[in-house]
Write an enzyme that holds these catalytic residues in place. Sequence first.
Site, PDB file in Angstrom:
ATOM      1  N   LYS A  47       3.321   2.787   9.128  1.00  0.00           N
ATOM      2  CA  LYS A  47       2.681   2.821  10.500  1.00  0.00           C
ATOM      3  C   LYS A  47       3.375   3.082  11.373  1.00  0.00           C
ATOM      4  CE  LYS A  47      -0.935   3.820  10.110  1.00  0.00           C
ATOM      5  NZ  LYS A  47      -1.996   4.951  10.629  1.00  0.00           N
TER       6      LYS A  47
HETATM    7  N1  PMP Z   1      -0.972   2.989   2.489  1.00  0.00           N
HETATM    8  C1  PMP Z   1      -1.399   2.022   3.310  1.00  0.00           C
HETATM    9  C2  PMP Z   1      -0.973   0.944   2.809  1.00  0.00           C
HETATM   10  C3  PMP Z   1      -1.913   1.987   4.963  1.00  0.00           C
HETATM   11  O1  PMP Z   1      -1.674   0.211   5.082  1.00  0.00           O
HETATM   12  C4  PMP Z   1      -1.959   2.881   4.716  1.00  0.00           C
HETATM   13  C5  PMP Z   1      -2.421   3.003   6.560  1.00  0.00           C
HETATM   14  N2  PMP Z   1      -3.686   3.096   6.227  1.00  0.00           N
HETATM   15  C6  PMP Z   1      -2.212   3.794   4.008  1.00  0.00           C
HETATM   16  C7  PMP Z   1      -1.633   4.144   3.296  1.00  0.00           C
HETATM   17  C8  PMP Z   1      -2.806   5.522   5.379  1.00  0.00           C
HETATM   18  O2  PMP Z   1      -1.336   6.130   5.760  1.00  0.00           O
HETATM   19  P1  PMP Z   1      -2.416   7.114   6.832  1.00  0.00           P
HETATM   20  O3  PMP Z   1      -3.195   5.874   8.337  1.00  0.00           O
HETATM   21  O4  PMP Z   1      -1.923   7.889   7.839  1.00  0.00           O
HETATM   22  O5  PMP Z   1      -3.522   7.880   6.154  1.00  0.00           O
END
Ligand code: PMP
Length: 336
Positions: A47
């Site tokens: 993130k």
């Molecule tokens: N894995 C973790 C540990 C996360 O914090 C996030 C972010 N919400 C994601 C995966 C997924 O990423 P995205 O928000 O880009 O879909």
Amino acid sequence: MTAPQGKRSTLDLIGNTPLVLLKGPSEAAGCEIWGKCEFANPGASVKDRAALWIVRDSEARGTLKPGGTIVEGTAGNTGIGLALVANALGYKTVIVMPETQSREKMDTLRALGAELVLVPAAPFSNPGHFVHTSRRLAEETEGAVWANQFDNIANRKAHIESTAPELWEQMGGRIDGFTCAAGTGGTIAGTGMGLKALDEKVTIALTDPHGAALYNYYAHGELKAEGSSVAEGIGQGRITANLDSAPIDTQFRISDEEGLEWVTRLLAEEGLCLGLSSGINVAGAVALGRKLVAQGKKDARVATILADTGFRYLSTLYNQAWLEAKGLPVFPWLAR
Ligand code: PMP
């Protein structure tokens, strides 16, 4: 004598993460499975990229002015990324989160300098929900912008412009499949779009946890959730602006048990300490690898995202009592 070789700004530490061949998953799939080490970002998660792009986008639009405030509703990695980026650029951060979140997360955000606003847990339809509260707070605060990670497509742009070209180069200009799970959807949509622009034949697969609605949406056209998951940061019930037009070719649904099995094996056999979403991503990558091999691509190259560090989950995923309370298997070395 030459100039120092280091980065000129701490913000340049975001992205350009290493790529690693995952031995156990490659053996299980019968082809190469590669992991993009997003835990190597300064905030220890994928993130950081979205945080940097959202802040830069707000600056470019002129909505975020020197000394301004970034407001977001998030309980986890996005807040951590935003707080670090904000510190580096001289902004303040206000993070709104439900009071049901773990103590660890509150402590981490406070430790980084973010101002925390706690609200009671509420359904999304309730105006008191933390996302709506954060939007209102941003509107009411002088000099503040709302990061709006779910529907602000500067989020997926981070992955179109950084994650996808990095992967392409690191994979030597050939990727047969890419997969990961969606929280906001920024990573899967942006990396998928960026890779398709480089080679439209790359298979992009969504890996969905139980309890999320996207598997059914891409498989059957209906947003419908089944089951549940304890994985943090993933699991989406709607088509966010970031997910809109995401080039998803196929989809897998992965249980917490399967994801946890890879978290356990990657730690015990390969020395990687990851969060559960990474284990779920790896299980999805193995499924995608097997599918490509079955289609005749014997030497398929598949990549996925190792989204965050397991050190963030010491009191949950890596805790015997917590695992037992959730009915999940306890790592053998913890069960003593
Ligand atoms: N894995 C973790 C540990 C996360 O914090 C996030 C972010 N919400 C994601 C995966 C997924 O990423 P995205 O928000 O880009 O879909």
